[in-house]
Enzyme design. Structure first.
Site, mmCIF file in Angstrom:
data_model
loop_
_atom_site.group_PDB
_atom_site.id
_atom_site.type_symbol
_atom_site.label_atom_id
_atom_site.label_comp_id
_atom_site.label_asym_id
_atom_site.label_seq_id
_atom_site.Cartn_x
_atom_site.Cartn_y
_atom_site.Cartn_z
ATOM 1 N N GLY A 1 -0.535 4.534 0.071
ATOM 2 C CA GLY A 1 -1.294 5.721 0.457
ATOM 3 C C GLY A 1 -0.524 6.415 1.574
ATOM 4 O O GLY A 1 0.687 6.196 1.734
ATOM 5 N N ALA B 1 -0.300 6.077 4.899
ATOM 6 C CA ALA B 1 0.425 5.279 5.897
ATOM 7 C C ALA B 1 1.620 4.576 5.271
ATOM 8 O O ALA B 1 2.712 4.537 5.853
ATOM 9 C CB ALA B 1 -0.520 4.265 6.543
ATOM 10 N N HIS C 1 -18.165 5.708 4.977
ATOM 11 C CA HIS C 1 -16.967 6.515 4.768
ATOM 12 C C HIS C 1 -15.699 5.900 5.340
ATOM 13 O O HIS C 1 -14.661 5.922 4.693
ATOM 14 C CB HIS C 1 -17.202 7.888 5.425
ATOM 15 C CG HIS C 1 -16.074 8.850 5.283
ATOM 16 N ND1 HIS C 1 -15.603 9.243 4.048
ATOM 17 C CD2 HIS C 1 -15.319 9.510 6.191
ATOM 18 C CE1 HIS C 1 -14.606 10.118 4.221
ATOM 19 N NE2 HIS C 1 -14.405 10.277 5.509
ATOM 20 N N GLY D 1 0.831 -1.197 0.000
ATOM 21 C CA GLY D 1 0.000 0.000 0.000
ATOM 22 C C GLY D 1 0.868 1.250 0.000
ATOM 23 O O GLY D 1 1.839 1.346 0.767
ATOM 24 N N ARG E 1 -19.398 12.953 14.095
ATOM 25 C CA ARG E 1 -20.037 12.493 12.853
ATOM 26 C C ARG E 1 -21.182 11.511 13.079
ATOM 27 O O ARG E 1 -22.202 11.569 12.399
ATOM 28 C CB ARG E 1 -18.993 11.844 11.949
ATOM 29 C CG ARG E 1 -18.093 12.875 11.341
ATOM 30 C CD ARG E 1 -17.079 12.247 10.420
ATOM 31 N NE ARG E 1 -16.255 13.297 9.835
ATOM 32 C CZ ARG E 1 -15.146 13.080 9.146
ATOM 33 N NH1 ARG E 1 -14.744 11.840 8.935
ATOM 34 N NH2 ARG E 1 -14.463 14.082 8.650
ATOM 35 N N HIS F 1 -20.344 9.146 6.948
ATOM 36 C CA HIS F 1 -20.044 10.578 6.926
ATOM 37 C C HIS F 1 -21.349 11.322 6.671
ATOM 38 O O HIS F 1 -22.112 10.947 5.777
ATOM 39 C CB HIS F 1 -19.030 10.885 5.830
ATOM 40 C CG HIS F 1 -18.421 12.246 5.952
ATOM 41 N ND1 HIS F 1 -19.140 13.394 5.722
ATOM 42 C CD2 HIS F 1 -17.174 12.637 6.303
ATOM 43 C CE1 HIS F 1 -18.340 14.440 5.935
ATOM 44 N NE2 HIS F 1 -17.147 14.013 6.274
ATOM 45 N N LEU G 1 -17.705 12.659 -1.410
ATOM 46 C CA LEU G 1 -17.548 13.321 -0.117
ATOM 47 C C LEU G 1 -17.595 14.844 -0.214
ATOM 48 O O LEU G 1 -17.018 15.447 -1.101
ATOM 49 C CB LEU G 1 -16.193 12.907 0.478
ATOM 50 C CG LEU G 1 -15.759 13.578 1.790
ATOM 51 C CD1 LEU G 1 -16.632 13.105 2.935
ATOM 52 C CD2 LEU G 1 -14.298 13.269 2.083
ATOM 53 N N THR H 1 -16.498 17.685 2.490
ATOM 54 C CA THR H 1 -15.793 17.728 3.768
ATOM 55 C C THR H 1 -16.599 18.390 4.887
ATOM 56 O O THR H 1 -17.371 19.326 4.661
ATOM 57 C CB THR H 1 -14.443 18.458 3.637
ATOM 58 O OG1 THR H 1 -13.859 18.573 4.940
ATOM 59 C CG2 THR H 1 -14.605 19.859 3.084
ATOM 60 N N GLU H 2 -16.327 17.889 6.104
ATOM 61 C CA GLU H 2 -16.848 18.508 7.317
ATOM 62 C C GLU H 2 -16.283 19.921 7.468
ATOM 63 O O GLU H 2 -16.848 20.759 8.181
ATOM 64 C CB GLU H 2 -16.389 17.628 8.488
ATOM 65 C CG GLU H 2 -16.975 17.901 9.808
ATOM 66 C CD GLU H 2 -16.611 16.762 10.761
ATOM 67 O OE1 GLU H 2 -17.117 15.641 10.577
ATOM 68 O OE2 GLU H 2 -15.799 16.989 11.671
ATOM 69 N N PHE I 1 -13.331 21.756 13.471
ATOM 70 C CA PHE I 1 -13.830 20.507 12.896
ATOM 71 C C PHE I 1 -14.692 19.794 13.923
ATOM 72 O O PHE I 1 -14.558 20.042 15.125
ATOM 73 C CB PHE I 1 -12.643 19.618 12.496
ATOM 74 C CG PHE I 1 -12.676 19.184 11.062
ATOM 75 C CD1 PHE I 1 -12.309 20.048 10.053
ATOM 76 C CD2 PHE I 1 -13.079 17.893 10.715
ATOM 77 C CE1 PHE I 1 -12.338 19.647 8.724
ATOM 78 C CE2 PHE I 1 -13.108 17.480 9.395
ATOM 79 C CZ PHE I 1 -12.735 18.355 8.403
ATOM 80 N N GLU J 1 -5.857 3.128 7.852
ATOM 81 C CA GLU J 1 -7.240 2.652 7.984
ATOM 82 C C GLU J 1 -7.324 1.139 8.103
ATOM 83 O O GLU J 1 -8.255 0.626 8.728
ATOM 84 C CB GLU J 1 -8.097 3.147 6.807
ATOM 85 C CG GLU J 1 -9.589 2.889 7.022
ATOM 86 C CD GLU J 1 -10.482 3.568 6.002
ATOM 87 O OE1 GLU J 1 -9.994 4.464 5.270
ATOM 88 O OE2 GLU J 1 -11.674 3.211 5.924
#
Lengths: 595, 238
Positions: free
Chosen positions: A16, A18, A353, A14, A286, A242, A252, A254-255, A119, A387
Site C-alpha cells: 500500500g 507506506a 475506520h 505490504g 473526528r 469515522h 466511507l 470523506t470528511e 479538513f 497504519e
C-alpha cells in the site's frame, strides 16, 4: 512441510502507500528488495482514501508546519509523541511535492498549484479557524496517490511478489529480525524471505469491527506477526470511528464533503455540530463529531424509521462543485445509499475506520521495544510504517489527511533507515533461526489437520460483534470487563478453526483462517488495553471517566499521560512515557481540548 | 426479516483435484441487507468455503472482484442483486480470455504485461523543481476520465481483439493508461509513446467494437482515448 529460502537485502511486507513509498527508497538505492503483497499493489486499501493529504504548502492561504504540528498534537489529545509529530509536519511539503513529481494528478488552483481544501481539526494560527491544508485529487486522493507510487516503482524496477501471504517474522534468540515466511497463494508454496532488513507496511486491522469502512484485507497481519514474535503492540485502545460511513453499508464518505461545505443534520433538520463545537462546527476533530452524532442518535434525534442515522447534507452546494470536487461521493451515495446527493442528503453513521495504535516505532521507522530500563530500544533489522505502525503521531485521535501523510513520511523514513543499515551491514546474511520457522509450519499443519473445529466465518463474526458491542464509540466499564472475557473465549475458537477446502491452489479459505489468526491478536490487545485505561482521552471515552473540573473531558494526565504496551505472552500490559519534547521547537503544553 | 432464495450456477475448477471445469449449482438465502452481488457471494463462501474469488474494498475502487456475471463483465461489489433477473440462476464465470487459476480467479499476467508495456509512469527528464510543477486547471482537466482506471480488466477481457492477440494488442486498459500520460502536460515522452504504439497490433487492433465502454464499472471510455491517440498519429504524419 517443505519450504525454500530466498535471499534479499530487504523485504517489505505490504504494497500500500507506506510499502510502495519505502520500496521507492530501496529500489532507487539499487538494493535487492522483495515487496510481498497479498493483493496486487493498486488493490491495497490506500486506494480507498478520498479527501486528501495534509501539507502546509499554503497554496491558497497562509499556513505553517508549526500550526499543523499544534493541530496534530491537539487532535491526538496530547498522546502523540511530539518529536515524531514535528518530524512529520516539517517533512510534509517535501513528500507531497515528490508525489507531484512522480506524476500524481492533483487538482489545481487557478495559479496551477496543488489544490487544497479545509479538513477537520486543521486550523490556522494555533487553532484559530479552519485552513486549506488538504492536498487533493478530487475525492480520489488515495487512488491517485497509490497508482502514482506503483507507477514510480514500475519505473524503478521494484521486484513484487504479488498474492503472497506473509505468515510470520523470523526472529532469532538475540531478538534480531531475519525476514519473514510467506505463502504463494497460487501454489501454496512456502518460502522464507531471508533478509537483512524487514519493513512492515501491512496496514490496519479495521476488520476487527462488524461495521467498518475497511476492506476485507485489513486484518492486521503485521500486528499479528509482530505479537507472535514477542513484540508489544502500542495504544490499541485508540480506534477512530469515522463520522460518515454510509448507514447500513459502512462505505466511507470523506470528511472532504464537510470541507467543501457539507453539513450534518439531525431528524429536526438542525445543524447540531454548532452545539458541540461552536468554533469548528462540522469540521471539528473526528472523535468529537462521531460522539456528537452518537449522542444525537441515542437521545432520539436520529433519522429514518429506526432513528439510527443522521444526514449529511450537500444539497445547498452548487452541482458543479459537487461534480468537480466530489464526483466519487456522488457515485458512492447512488450505489450504496440509493440517493442522488445533489438532491437528497446522505444517511451516515460513525463507522470504525482507523487504528491509531500499532507496532511501536521511532520517527526513523525503526521498531522499538522496552529492554531493561530503556523504553525504546530498536529491534535490529525491523522497521514499520503506515497504519500498522505507531510512531506515535496520531496519539488518541488522528486528524483526517494525516494518515496519507504518515505513510509517505514514515514509509520514506523507514526506507532510508533500512538503506543506511544495509550500507553498514556485513555482506553475509545472519544464520536463519529454525525454531521460529518450525513454529509457523506447525501453525499451518494444525490448520490443515483440524477436525471438528470452529468455522472461520462464524468465529470471525463473533469476534467482530464482540468488538462492536463492547468497544465502540462510547465505552462502559462493565461492558469492557465482559468484553475481555468474551474475546478470550473467541480466541479459544480461533485456535481450533477448521477449513473444509484443503487445496494447494489459491485456497482463499486457508488465507481467511490465517488472517483470523492475526485479527484475534489485535482484538485481544484492543479489548484488554481499553479495559485497563481508566480515563477518557481522544477516541477512548468511558462512562466511569466523565468530564469533571479536576479532569476536563475525563482526561487524567496525572495517571494516564502514557502509552500502553500490550504483550501477547500472558496478555501483559506495560506503559511508556509520551515524548513531550519536540525536535527543535518548544513543547506544546497540555491543554483542555475544545473545538 | 424476509429472506429469499437465490440460485447460482458457478464456474468451478481446481487444478489440484478437478480433471476439467464444471458448473456448480448452489443456492443461498438472502435478506434485505444483502444488497450487492459480492454480499451474496460472501454468504455463498460461508456455505461452501472452497469457492475461490478475489475481493477487497467492496466499494468499486480496488478492482479485485471483476468477473463475468450472466455473460457480462462487471464488479461483484457494484452489481446490485436486484438488477439481476431471479427467475433463472445467476451465472458466474471468470473473466473471459485469460487463463483460469482456479474457479473465478484468472491469471492476469498478460493483462499487466500490456499495462507495463506502455511505460505507465510520468517521464520528465528536467531536474525536479523545489516545488510542484505547475499545471493549469484546464490542462489537469484533460486527465479526467483517464486516471480513474482501477485496472480491474473488465474492458480488456471483453474485447475480441484482446482475446485474439493478448500478447500483441495493448488492449483498452493499457491504451487508456497510455493516453493518460500522453495527455499530461508534465510528460515529455509523447513522441516516443506515439512511436511505440504506431504498430499494426499494439494500437491498431482496436476496431471500435466498444465492448470496453459498455462494461467499464467506472464509466470510462477507452475507445475515445484510443481515438485521440489515432488522431495524434494522423496529425503528426501530415
Amino acid at each position: 512441510m517443505k519450504y525454500t529460502v530466498r535471499k534479499f537485502d530487504a523485504v517489505i511486507v505490504g504494497a500500500g502507500g507506506a510499502g510502495l513509498r519505502a520500496a521507492i527508497q530501496l529500489s532507487e538505492a539499487g538494493l535487492k528488495t522483495a515487496v510481498i503483497s497479498k493483493v496486487f499493489p493498486t488493490r491495497s486499501h490506500t486506494v480507498a482514501a478520498q479527501g486528501g493529504v495534509a501539507a502546509s504548502l499554503g497554496n491558497s492561504e497562509e499556513d505553517h508546519w508549526h500550526w499543523h504540528m499544534y493541530d496534530t498534537i491537539k487532535g491526538s489529545d496530547w498522546l502523540g509523541d511530539q518529536d515524531a509529530i514535528e518530524f512529520m509536519c516539517r517533512k510534509a511539503n517535501e513528500v507531497v511535492v515528490e508525489l507531484e513529481h512522480y506524476g500524481m494528478p492533483f487538482d489545481r488552483t487557478d495559479a496551477g498549484k496543488i489544490y487544497q481544501r479545509p479538513f477537520g481539526g486543521h486550523m490556522s494560527n494555533f487553532g484559530e479557524k479552519p485552513v486549506r491544508r488538504s492536498c487533493a485529487a478530487a475525492d480520489r486522493t488515495g487512488h491517485a496517490m497509490l497508482h502514482a507510487m506503483y507507477q514510480r516503482n514500475v519505473k524503478a524496477n521494484t521486484q513484487f511478489f504479488v498474492e503472497w501471504q506473509a505468515l510470520d517474522l523470523v526472529r532469532d534468540a538475540e531478538g534480531e529480525v531475519l525476514g519473514v515466511t510467506a505463502m504463494d497463494m497460487e501454489t501454496g508454496e512456502i518460502v522464507v524471505f531471508h533478509a537483512k532488513a524487514t519493513i512492515f507496511a501491512t496496514g490496519g486491522a479495521g476488520r476487527i469491527f462488524y461495521s467498518s469502512t475497511n476492506a476485507f484485507i485489513n486484518t492486521g497481519d503485521g500486528l499479528g506477526m509482530a505479537a507472535r514474535a514477542g513484540i508489544p503492540l502500542e495504544d490499541l485502545e485508540f480506534w477512530q470511528f469515522h463520522p460518515t460511513g454510509v448507514a447500513g453499508a459502512g462505505v466511507l464518505i470523506t470528511e472532504g464533503v464537510r470541507g467543501e461545505g457539507g453539513i450534518l443534520r439531525n431528524s429536526q433538520g438542525e445543524r447540531f455540530m454548532e452545539r458541540y463545537a461552536p468554533n469548528a462546527k462540522d469540521l471539528a476533530s473526528r472523535d468529537v463529531v462521531s460522539r456528537a452524532m452518537t449522542t444525537e442518535i441515542n437521545e432520539g434525534r436520529g433519522c429514518g424509521p429506526h432513528k439510527d442515522f443522521v444526514l449529511l447534507d450537500i444539497t445547498h452546494l452548487p452541482p458543479e462543485t459537487i461534480m468537480k470536487r466530489l464526483p466519487g461521493i456522488h457515485e458512492i451515495a447512488l450505489q450504496f445509499a440509493g440517493v442522488d446527493a445533489l438532491k437528497e442528503p446522505i444517511p451516515v453513521v460513525p463507522t470504525a475506520h482507523y487504528q491509531m495504535g500499532g507496532i511501536p516505532t521511532n520517527y526513523h521507522g525503526q521498531v522499538v521495544a522496552p529492554q531493561g530500563s530503556s523504553q525504546n530500544v530498536a529491534v535490529p533489522g525491523f522497521y514499520a510504517a503506515g497504519e500498522c505502525a505507531c510512531a506515535s503521531v496520531h496519539g488518541a485521535n488522528r486528524l483526517g489527511t494525516n494518515s496519507l501523510l504518515d505513510l509517505l513520511v514514515f514509509g520514506k523514513s523507514a526506507g532510508e533507515s533500512a538503506v543506511d543499515q544495509l550500507k553498514k551491514s556485513p555482506k553475509a546474511h545472519k544464520e536463519l533461526h529454525q525454531e521460529s520457522i518450525d513454529k509457523t509450519l506447525a501453525r499451518l499443519d494444525r490448520l490443515d489437520g483440524q477436525k471438528d473445529g470452529a468455522s472461520v466465518h462464524e468465529t470471525r463474526l463473533t469476534l467482530q460483534r464482540t468488538m462492536q458491542n463492547h468497544c465502540g464509540v462510547f465505552r462502559f466499564a462493565d461492558k469492557l470487563k465482559e468484553g475481555v472475557q468474551k474475546i478470550l473465549d473467541v480466541q479459544k475458537d480461533v485456535q481450533r478453526t477448521e477449513i473444509k477446502d484443503k487445496s494447494k491452489v489459491f485456497n482463499t479459505a486457508r488465507i481467511e483462517a490465517l488472517e483470523l489468526d492475526n485479527l484475534i491478536e489485535v482484538a485481544v490487545a484492543t479489548m484488554i488495553s481499553a479495559e485497563a485505561r481508566k480515563e477518557s482521552r481522544g477516541a477512548h471515552v468511558r462512562d466511569d471517566a466523565p468530564d469533571t473540573p479536576a479532569n476536563p473531558n475525563g482526561r487524567d494526565d496525572k495517571n494516564w499521560l502514557k502509552h500502553t504496551l500490550w504483550f501477547k505472552e500472558g496478555n501483559r500490559l506495560d506503559y511508556k512515557s509520551v515524548k513531550l519534547t519536540p525536535l527543535t521547537v518548544e513543547s506544546i503544553a497540555l491543554k483542555t481540548r475544545a473545538y | 426479516m424476509t429472506t429469499r432464495n437465490i440460485q447460482f450456477k458457478i464456474y468451478r475448477y481446481d487444478p489440484d483435484k478437478d480433471a476439467k471445469p464444471y458448473m456448480q449449482d448452489i443456492s443461498v438465502d438472502i435478506d434485505a441487507t444483502d444488497r450487492k452481488l459480492l454480499d451474496v457471494m460472501v454468504k455463498l463462501k460461508a456455505k461452501d468455503d472452497s469457492i475461490a474469488f478475489r475481493r477487497s474494498c467492496r466499494e468499486g475502487v480496488c478492482g479485485s472482484d471483476a468477473l463475468n456475471i450472466n455473460g457480462k463483465n462487471g464488479l461483484a461489489c457494484l452489481t446490485a442483486i436486484d438488477s439481476l433477473p431471479i427467475d433463472k440462476p445467476i451465472v458466474l464465470r471468470p473473466l473471459p480470455g485469460l487463463p483460469v487459476i482456479r474457479d473465478l480467479i484468472v491469471d492476469m499476467t498478460q493483462f499487466f504485461k500490456q499495462y507495463h508495456s506502455i511505460k505507465p509512469y510520468l517521464i520528465n527528464n528536467d531536474p525536479p523543481p523545489e516545488r510542484e510543477r505547475l499545471q493549469s486547471p484546464e490542462d489537469r482537466e484533460e486527465l479526467n476520465g483517464l486516471y480513474e482506471c482501477i485496472l480491474c480488466a473488465c474492458c480488456s477481457t471483453s474485447c475480441p481483439s484482446f482475446w485474439w492477440n493478448p500478447d500483441k494488442f495493448v488492449g483498452p486498459a493499457g491504451l487508456l493508461a497510455a493516453y493518460r500520460f500522453i495527455a499530461d502536460t508534465r510528460d515529455q515522452a509523447t513522441s516516443e509513446r506515439l512511436d511505440d504504439l504506431d504498430d499494426p497490433y499494439r494500437l491498431f487492433r482496436c476496431h471500435t467494437i466498444m465492448n470496453c465502454v459498455d462494461v467499464c464499472p467506472k464509466g470510462l471510455n477507452p475507445t475515445k482515448a484510443i481515438g485521440k491517440i489515432k488522431d495524434m498519429m494522423v496529425k503528426r504524419a501530415i
